[in-house]
Motif scaffolding. Sequence first.
Motif, PDB file in Angstrom:
ATOM      1  N   GLY C 151       0.811  -1.213   0.000  1.00  0.00           N
ATOM      2  CA  GLY C 151       0.000   0.000   0.000  1.00  0.00           C
ATOM      3  C   GLY C 151       0.847   1.267   0.000  1.00  0.00           C
TER       4      GLY C 151
ATOM      5  N   SER D  46       1.627  -6.205   6.244  1.00  0.00           N
ATOM      6  CA  SER D  46       0.312  -6.629   5.738  1.00  0.00           C
ATOM      7  C   SER D  46       0.348  -8.095   5.347  1.00  0.00           C
ATOM      8  CB  SER D  46      -0.077  -5.811   4.506  1.00  0.00           C
ATOM      9  OG  SER D  46      -0.166  -4.464   4.827  1.00  0.00           O
ATOM     10  N   GLN D  93      -6.315  -2.344   4.603  1.00  0.00           N
ATOM     11  CA  GLN D  93      -5.542  -1.115   4.510  1.00  0.00           C
ATOM     12  C   GLN D  93      -6.304  -0.028   3.741  1.00  0.00           C
ATOM     13  OE1 GLN D  93      -1.566  -1.931   3.287  1.00  0.00           O
ATOM     14  NE2 GLN D  93      -0.837   0.134   3.669  1.00  0.00           N
ATOM     15  N   ASP D 173      -5.375  -3.435   9.530  1.00  0.00           N
ATOM     16  CA  ASP D 173      -4.259  -2.976   8.711  1.00  0.00           C
ATOM     17  C   ASP D 173      -4.352  -1.465   8.555  1.00  0.00           C
ATOM     18  OD1 ASP D 173      -2.122  -2.818   7.102  1.00  0.00           O
ATOM     19  OD2 ASP D 173      -2.779  -4.340   5.660  1.00  0.00           O
ATOM     20  N   GLU D 174      -3.621  -0.743   9.376  1.00  0.00           N
ATOM     21  CA  GLU D 174      -3.664   0.721   9.377  1.00  0.00           C
ATOM     22  C   GLU D 174      -5.087   1.252   9.384  1.00  0.00           C
ATOM     23  OE1 GLU D 174      -0.978   2.473   6.636  1.00  0.00           O
ATOM     24  OE2 GLU D 174       0.180   0.630   6.492  1.00  0.00           O
TER      25      GLU D 174
END
Lengths: 293, 401, 252, 252, 258
Positions: C151, D46, D93, D173-174
Amino acid sequence: MQAIKRKKQQEKIIEGFFLVCAFVAVVSVLAITAFVFYNGLKPFISNSYPLWNFLSGVEWRPGSNMYGIFYMIVGSVFATLGAILIGVPIAILTAVFISEMAGSRVGKIIRFAVELLAGIPSVLYGVFGLGIIVPYVLKISPMAQGESLLSTILVLAIMILPTVVSISETSISVVPKAYREGSYALGASKIQTIFKVVLPAARSGIMTGVILGIGRAIGETMAVMLVCGNPIAGIPTSLFDQVRPLTTNIALEMGYASGVHQELLYSTGVVLFIFIMLINLIVNKLVKAKVGS
Amino acid sequence: MSRSIKDLFVKGIIYLATGITLSVLLFIIGFIFVQGIGLVNWDFLTRDFNEKVGYAFTEAKDVPLSIDEEKLNDINSLDNRYETALEGPIYIENIGAAISKVAYKNHSTEREQIVVTYLEKDSSLQSAIDSTGVEIKIGPDYMLQSINGKDFTDLSLDEVAETIAAQSGELKIKIVQPGGGIKSNIITTLYMVLLSLLVALPVGIFGAIYLTEYAKPGKLVNIIRFAAESLAGIPSIIFGLFGMAFFVVALNFQISLISGSLTVAVILLPVIIRSTEEALKTVPMAFREGSLALGATKLQTIFKVVLPCAVPGIATAVLLSIGRVVGESAALLLTAGTVAQIPGTLFSPGSTLTVQAYYVAKEEGNIELACAVGIVIIVIVIVLNILSRITSDKLDVFNKK
Amino acid sequence: MNRNIKFNAKNLDLYYGDFQALKSINMEIRENEVTAFIGPSGCGKSTFLRCLNRMNDLIDSVKIKGEILFDEKDINGDIDVINLRTRVGMVFQSPNPFPMSIYENIAYGPKCQGMKDKSKLDAIVKESLMKAALWDEVKDRLNKSALGMSGGQQQRLCIARTIAMNPEVILMDEPTSALDPIATAKIEDLMSSLKKDYTIIIVTHSMQQAGRISDKTAFFLMGEVIEFNETPIIFTNPNDKRTEDYITGRFG
Amino acid sequence: MNRNIKFNAKNLDLYYGDFQALKSINMEIRENEVTAFIGPSGCGKSTFLRCLNRMNDLIDSVKIKGEILFDEKDINGDIDVINLRTRVGMVFQSPNPFPMSIYENIAYGPKCQGMKDKSKLDAIVKESLMKAALWDEVKDRLNKSALGMSGGQQQRLCIARTIAMNPEVILMDEPTSALDPIATAKIEDLMSSLKKDYTIIIVTHSMQQAGRISDKTAFFLMGEVIEFNETPIIFTNPNDKRTEDYITGRFG
Amino acid sequence: GCGSSGSTTATTSDAISGEINGGGSTSVLKVIDAAGSEFTALNPEVKFTYSGTGSSDGIKGATAGTYSFGCASRDLKTEEKGSLTELVFAFDGIAVVVNPANTVTNLTTEQVQKIYMGEITNWSEVGGADAPIVVVSREDGSGTRGAFEEMVKFEEKLKPDATIKEGNGNVQSTVAGNENSIGYVSLTFVDKTVKAIDIDGVKATVDNVKNKTYKISRPFLAMYDKSKVDDATLAFLDFLMTKDGQAIVEEHGGISVL
Ligand SMILES: Nc1ncnc2c1ncn2[C@@H]1O[C@H](COP(=O)(O)OP(=O)(O)OP(=O)(O)O)[C@@H](O)[C@H]1O
Ligand SMILES: Nc1ncnc2c1ncn2[C@@H]1O[C@H](COP(=O)(O)OP(=O)(O)OP(=O)(O)O)[C@@H](O)[C@H]1O
Ligand SMILES: [Mg+2]
Ligand SMILES: [Mg+2]
Ligand SMILES: O=P([O-])([O-])[O-]
């Protein structure tokens, strides 16, 4: 500056070219529509044949000036509905199999096979129908001939498979991966993911496929002609009755007809047109209603 | 757990559906092959559909036989589906060719015939011309029917050989090029696919681009889309009538290749427009935004990002279109005719394989022949499919990795 | 500190269909400054940012009233949008690399401008990737698809792609939200160094970031600009109670 | 502090085709703790997270060696993946709401589990949205498409969607990278309160966040776990030079 | 212009050239194709094509001028005649056919009529097995059907549930595929998959049609518009009426008019 100007001009020219293409496409689409309607409505406007008799009549004898298509409308509706009921689910499920369940190699092979099915001319489907389906139907039929609504439905159901499968499969495969991931991460099973997220997301494309497929079912002539029986009268009351769908009526006699007879064949075309327009409207409504928002 | 049972059940149904699709396919292809394969061979592919009669002019000159008798008498070269040996062969020096009597048979006739079974390299038949001075290529399997006005009907092979040998100087030979093949139909089909795609693809794809990317979404676009979808249900015979009224009569293109392909192009347009539109719609907005934000023009965005992303969808449309052209019969019947000849110009009539299959099924009830033609059609469709897949994979830069 | 006005929004209203997302925005954005937009999620930051390069053209339901002057010309008037977008680059909130190779992604903009020279393109690609702190990670796989990146890598690629265009203004919609501190620091450094030559507008959720890098800060709330001022003033001595509440986290 | 081991990775290697993205990862993740993964972009956070609920199954090129035990069963072995994913929820994410209404997005998971009772579903939807600090913004448009939301709203929707499943473990994820500080604070509060009953694993780029909320922190670098320890130790007294460099921003 | 001037010699050297495109009846197709082939052999400068699209289309095409000449396998209706010049170039019998498994070998014209009108519905009524009769007819407007209905005298009285098939071939395939069916096809198309039955005790053969003992027969017509026709077309039609031309007609199952 010069370059920018030239680029802009170029851009305009190509846009113009697109416009011309769209125009040609649109004009030809509209011209056909106009052509059919113009010819098809003539007999009713000039009053050479009453519209009501045309729509409600149950016998078609051009030689005795009897042009009733009601029994054909019934036949067409039954045949189309039957074909959709059998063909569309099978087709969509096959598309699901190809894009979601088969490995890439198996998927490729099946896809290829389906495309092949699309390439077989309808005449050969007709010959197949006459050679295999009709005799088989005859065996289980209380009637003396195998040409029947049932044979018609089976042939049509087979014929709409390729269109619906290929278009559905394409639109399923472009559904973003993020949707699938999201669904799996929520503990959905593969089947749930497919039916609750993937298929709805691909709905618009699938519907196009279905509409084109229905179009093919309604518009198909050559194959149907061989297996439907084409009687000159009689509303079908069982699956084993013969039917004369609107399309075959047109194709059978167009080469020979002239005058009012010919115009009324065009009128038959108009009825078909309206028929598919209605289906189209309904399907579109269904899609919209489901999408919500 | 009830969910897994349900899933299993649905999975079963999916497998079943796929199974049905596949077995239907196998069944149909099997039917076509079983019925038709017996007729398919090299001659079937390379001969014309109809016999072609002609008069060949040449000069008698003695050419001694240069291969041994055994080889000459080996008549395996005869295609037993069309010609079954009855008598012969006999080598005749003054035409430098061996002739045999055979039972000749094709889709429309069955009769006894004198055919050429062997030709010497400098046989006088090799240099024959027609009455206008154009060279005629006489090959093995050509039938001989008369020489200098003397008819061969009802003569035995020996008598024919004597008659021919008795001639000298100028020869005028009535020859018949054997029929029963579908060469002209294959070629017409390829022409038809090429021409109609040449017209329909650009118009359809660019038209669809205009409709999705440029035209303001609104009533008009919706009406067009709606009309296009509705047209998909109109039987092609109606398109044929339109083509007949417009291309054949109004534009005076006659019943011809061009009328036929333009008519088919019109049939294809709705399908191509709708599928292309659908393919374009699935390209994520983020790609368009990204491109435009980089100062790309709309056109650049379309050609460099949007179209390449839409390639798989458009390829599907092309494949369906090819199928449609190859499989069309009703509309072509009225606009391109049923003439089984190679169209000399765009304005000559010609019959595609499907029209031919339709014709033999309809008029002659010859299912085997129709299916034999069907086999060739299937092979052509496979080849065209592979070709367009390769092209689309080449274009499909995005899904490569 | 009297720099030229680069953007000048006057009474800007924006509607998504019936929903008014921006309410009478007035803002002067000056050349060679970094301007930060802060505010809670959904307050209209992205929407306003997208007005500045007419990205909202793509959304059919959008209606705009009022005007935005760019170098004194109304960008909603009779101007060349392509040219505008070439001069005003943008990095989006979610990374949107094209499904092509890394190299092609970056060369895309220059190529669209007509650049064909392979060696020049190579140089631009390398330079942009270096500036975006991505070169080392991807130099060996420039020809691999950009979709196979993490990402943060994708986000940096998008930044590199924009830098490669050499625009006058760079709009960044939360460009570092997907980045680790080091990459973030690099991007922030990059911004500071770019500031000499470029005008930068950044949407961020990180007060710290806004404080570190921006000269001016605009605080958005429910489609309105509550306060727009020098960054130190916003963070230490805001005029509006709501700004103060938000900054100090006492909000909502 | 001797909680049960929830996840236990043993010598985990992961390849994308030829590229090795994870190198011999060993990690014990304990119940009712918050574990944070930090590390520079592209280091494999991730990727490892996605191993924990077998999300990598969806990528054809992935090959995995070694094992991951979840409640002492190898998740790559003969287990029910669906069940695993129901127990181990995930927030991605980039936000990936389904193209359905907001309500349907949240009811999706429970419905997949077979829940049909409308009033129960209503309650779950409301509760999840409240927990994710989204209720007030969307309560009037629950039946509108989720795609018309701002980036941060979409992300919170995805969090709400996961909470609605009531999983044992939540992988994030974030999750707050697209959120403003207030929403972030809410999510962080949520995490702290969830910690009592759930196990939480979070990927974050914000050291502050990791420091604030996590009990343990793992530092990833180029596919390896350099250091995994109590968060205070990692942040104040790391064993490895590279960790220290990264924490203090002296890295790279 | 029925009678031909007879002697178009095979060695015509004042070459005829041009393009002949005919079209219409499908029943005449075999005959016309063969004649066209022979004609172009004699006159290599001529291009000859014929499209089988149906009798009525042939009439329309000839009237409109899209065809150099049209063909029909039935007599023209008065309103169709217009400015057309007609030429009968052959006769053709119509054979009544049944499935080879059928034991019936002979029917009277009246029986055939009653079968087609739906008054006789079981084979046992005409000496066959106890089985329902499946009546197969051609499409409305077909020259073959028009002629058949006229000669068997049940015009416009076809039973409503008769199966309609397009083209001689399809009628044949249908009859071949259903043991209880009866149909009719042009004599030029009968093959061994079906059995032609005797009508009033007369076999359906070319000879019997010629000597007029087999009654169900009709003309093959060619027609053109005098004001539009070209020399090549006229020459072809002349050739069709010569001995050579008629020989070709006979060779392909038609019955000579000479
Ligand atoms: N395409 C759209 N259609 C309708 N409404 C929209 C659309 N895009 C955004 N909105 C609405 O407009 C408002 C402002 O959205 P915007 O994306 O500008 O927020 P933002 O400040 O960027 O938030 P975030 O920090 O979460 O990205 C939100 O309420 C959002 O729901
Ligand atoms: N589908 C894929 N195919 C090939 N390589 C991949 C794929 N996904 C990730 N990678 C590579 O694997 C490495 C680890 O990726 P990962 O997404 O785990 O990074 P990350 O630590 O989450 O980074 P970020 O903080 O930027 O999201 C990166 O080098 C990335 O390029
Ligand atoms: Mg935003
Ligand atoms: Mg990541
Ligand atoms: O095609 P027909 O000869 O029956 O008109």
